[in-house]
Scaffold this motif. Structure first.
Motif, PDB file in Angstrom:
ATOM      1  N   TYR A 100      86.229  35.025   4.715  1.00 35.02           N
ATOM      2  CA  TYR A 100      87.268  34.414   3.898  1.00 35.02           C
ATOM      3  C   TYR A 100      86.725  33.090   3.368  1.00 35.02           C
ATOM      4  N   VAL A 101      86.621  32.938   2.052  1.00 35.04           N
ATOM      5  CA  VAL A 101      86.109  31.709   1.437  1.00 35.04           C
ATOM      6  C   VAL A 101      87.197  31.115   0.561  1.00 35.04           C
ATOM      7  N   THR A 102      87.494  29.850   0.794  1.00 37.42           N
ATOM      8  CA  THR A 102      88.575  29.186   0.074  1.00 37.42           C
ATOM      9  C   THR A 102      88.063  28.529  -1.200  1.00 37.42           C
ATOM     10  N   LYS A 103      88.782  28.732  -2.295  1.00 40.46           N
ATOM     11  CA  LYS A 103      88.473  28.070  -3.558  1.00 40.46           C
ATOM     12  C   LYS A 103      89.019  26.647  -3.545  1.00 40.46           C
ATOM     13  N   PRO A 104      88.361  25.744  -4.269  1.00 40.97           N
ATOM     14  CA  PRO A 104      87.082  25.919  -4.980  1.00 40.97           C
ATOM     15  C   PRO A 104      85.927  25.984  -3.986  1.00 40.97           C
ATOM     16  N   PHE A 105      84.928  26.793  -4.301  1.00 41.33           N
ATOM     17  CA  PHE A 105      83.796  26.963  -3.396  1.00 41.33           C
ATOM     18  C   PHE A 105      82.502  26.628  -4.129  1.00 41.33           C
ATOM     19  N   SER A 106      81.496  26.278  -3.350  1.00 39.27           N
ATOM     20  CA  SER A 106      80.157  26.070  -3.893  1.00 39.27           C
ATOM     21  C   SER A 106      79.485  27.422  -4.062  1.00 39.27           C
ATOM     22  N   PRO A 107      78.901  27.697  -5.237  1.00 39.42           N
ATOM     23  CA  PRO A 107      78.168  28.955  -5.399  1.00 39.42           C
ATOM     24  C   PRO A 107      77.085  29.150  -4.343  1.00 39.42           C
ATOM     25  N   ILE A 108      76.426  28.070  -3.960  1.00 34.16           N
ATOM     26  CA  ILE A 108      75.374  28.166  -2.950  1.00 34.16           C
ATOM     27  C   ILE A 108      75.962  28.595  -1.612  1.00 34.16           C
ATOM     28  N   THR A 109      77.156  28.058  -1.303  1.00 30.27           N
ATOM     29  CA  THR A 109      77.825  28.442  -0.064  1.00 30.27           C
ATOM     30  C   THR A 109      78.193  29.914  -0.082  1.00 30.27           C
ATOM     31  N   LEU A 110      78.731  30.391  -1.195  1.00 36.22           N
ATOM     32  CA  LEU A 110      79.113  31.802  -1.296  1.00 36.22           C
ATOM     33  C   LEU A 110      77.878  32.696  -1.177  1.00 36.22           C
ATOM     34  N   ILE A 111      76.789  32.320  -1.814  1.00 34.58           N
ATOM     35  CA  ILE A 111      75.554  33.097  -1.709  1.00 34.58           C
ATOM     36  C   ILE A 111      75.107  33.174  -0.246  1.00 34.58           C
ATOM     37  N   ALA A 112      75.188  32.048   0.458  1.00 39.99           N
ATOM     38  CA  ALA A 112      74.789  32.033   1.867  1.00 39.99           C
ATOM     39  C   ALA A 112      75.683  32.942   2.695  1.00 39.99           C
ATOM     40  N   ARG A 113      76.981  32.922   2.408  1.00 38.85           N
ATOM     41  CA  ARG A 113      77.910  33.795   3.134  1.00 38.85           C
ATOM     42  C   ARG A 113      77.582  35.262   2.874  1.00 38.85           C
ATOM     43  N   ILE A 114      77.326  35.591   1.606  1.00 34.94           N
ATOM     44  CA  ILE A 114      77.009  36.977   1.246  1.00 34.94           C
ATOM     45  C   ILE A 114      75.757  37.442   1.979  1.00 34.94           C
ATOM     46  N   LYS A 115      74.711  36.615   1.986  1.00 39.96           N
ATOM     47  CA  LYS A 115      73.469  36.983   2.658  1.00 39.96           C
ATOM     48  C   LYS A 115      73.699  37.187   4.157  1.00 39.96           C
ATOM     49  N   ALA A 116      74.484  36.299   4.754  1.00 42.76           N
ATOM     50  CA  ALA A 116      74.721  36.383   6.189  1.00 42.76           C
ATOM     51  C   ALA A 116      75.498  37.646   6.548  1.00 42.76           C
TER      52      ALA A 116
END
Length: 244
Positions: A100-116
């Motif tokens: 669960y990622v809350t907006k607004p989010f950092s694209p880098i953070t979302l990429i890291a979450r996706i990879k993990a």
């Protein structure tokens, strides 16, 4: 990685498209809930990841997640939303989201979450497909009242199985049970179970712990304890007391 981003804000989609391209991912986009379900349904096994906005025209994110889970339990779902309450986190997880990622989010953070999440999904798939030892007593975690088998993805309190654990709930239980009575902070659990650094969203852990406890209590006494102000620990000493 083949990824489906379900997001009605085209500016957000266009921004993330650039980051996905940089990663070399095969990214596709849907802009309402009905479109998302239709795209996913065409070839469910081809998708490696879904990011899903909560507020969508047509079907909302919760409905989309539920419909996707009717088709596939395996594909990881990361829910994106401007809502920021614990109840929304829990509801999103109950509808099948893995994170669960809350907006607004950092694209880098979302990429890291996706990879993990993707790494963890691959590890779970490899564990599920690994040869299973025919010996039913071959458990890699055993205490006086608890057993866990990583190959079969089964966990028991006494002789009763803790049923319907999601991959993330199983990993969380295993992480805690590997070191009974050791207290893990939420930050540590984010790193060990979700495989990403702490970004300030402790409620991801709390929401999964809540669901995990509900399933444990159907099998027997509670073995996940809260250490107030610190985190969580595994302790099955209450099982013996309950059995007396």
């Amino acid at each position: 990685m083949k990824l489906l981003m379900v997001e009605d804000n085209k500016s957000v989609s266009e921004m993330m498209a650039m980051f996905f391209k940089k990663e070399g991912w095969d990214a596709h986009f849907a802009y309402d809930g009905n479109e998302a379900v239709a795209i996913f349904s065409e070839d469910p096994t081809s998708w490696d990841m879904i990011t899903l906005d909560l507020n969508l025209p047509g079907l909302d994110g919760m409905q989309v997640s539920a419909k996707i889970r009717e088709i596939s339990q395996a594909v990881p779902i990361i829910m994106l939303t401007a809502r920021d309450s614990e109840s929304d986190h829990v509801l999103g997880l109950e509808m099948g989201a893995d994170d669960y990622v809350t907006k607004p989010f950092s694209p880098i953070t979302l990429i890291a979450r996706i990879k993990a999440i993707h790494r963890r999904a691959e590890m779970s798939a490899n564990a599920t497909n690994a040869p299973v030892n025919d010996n039913p007593n071959d458990f890699d975690i055993t205490t006086d009242h608890f057993r866990l088998n990583s190959n079969t993805r089964e966990a028991f309190i006494g002789e009763t199985e803790i049923r319907d654990l999601t991959p993330k709930e199983f990993d969380l239980l295993k992480t805690l049970a590997q070191k009974p009575r050791q207290v893990f902070s939420r930050e540590q659990l984010l790193q060990l179970v979700w495989d990403y650094e702490y970004y300030g969203d402790e409620r991801t852990v709390d929401a999964h712990i809540k669901k995990l406890r509900q399933k444990i209590e159907k099998a027997g006494p509670q073995v996940i304890q809260t250490v107030w102000g610190v985190g969580y620990k595994f302790d099955d000493s209450a099982v013996a007391a309950d059995e007396k």
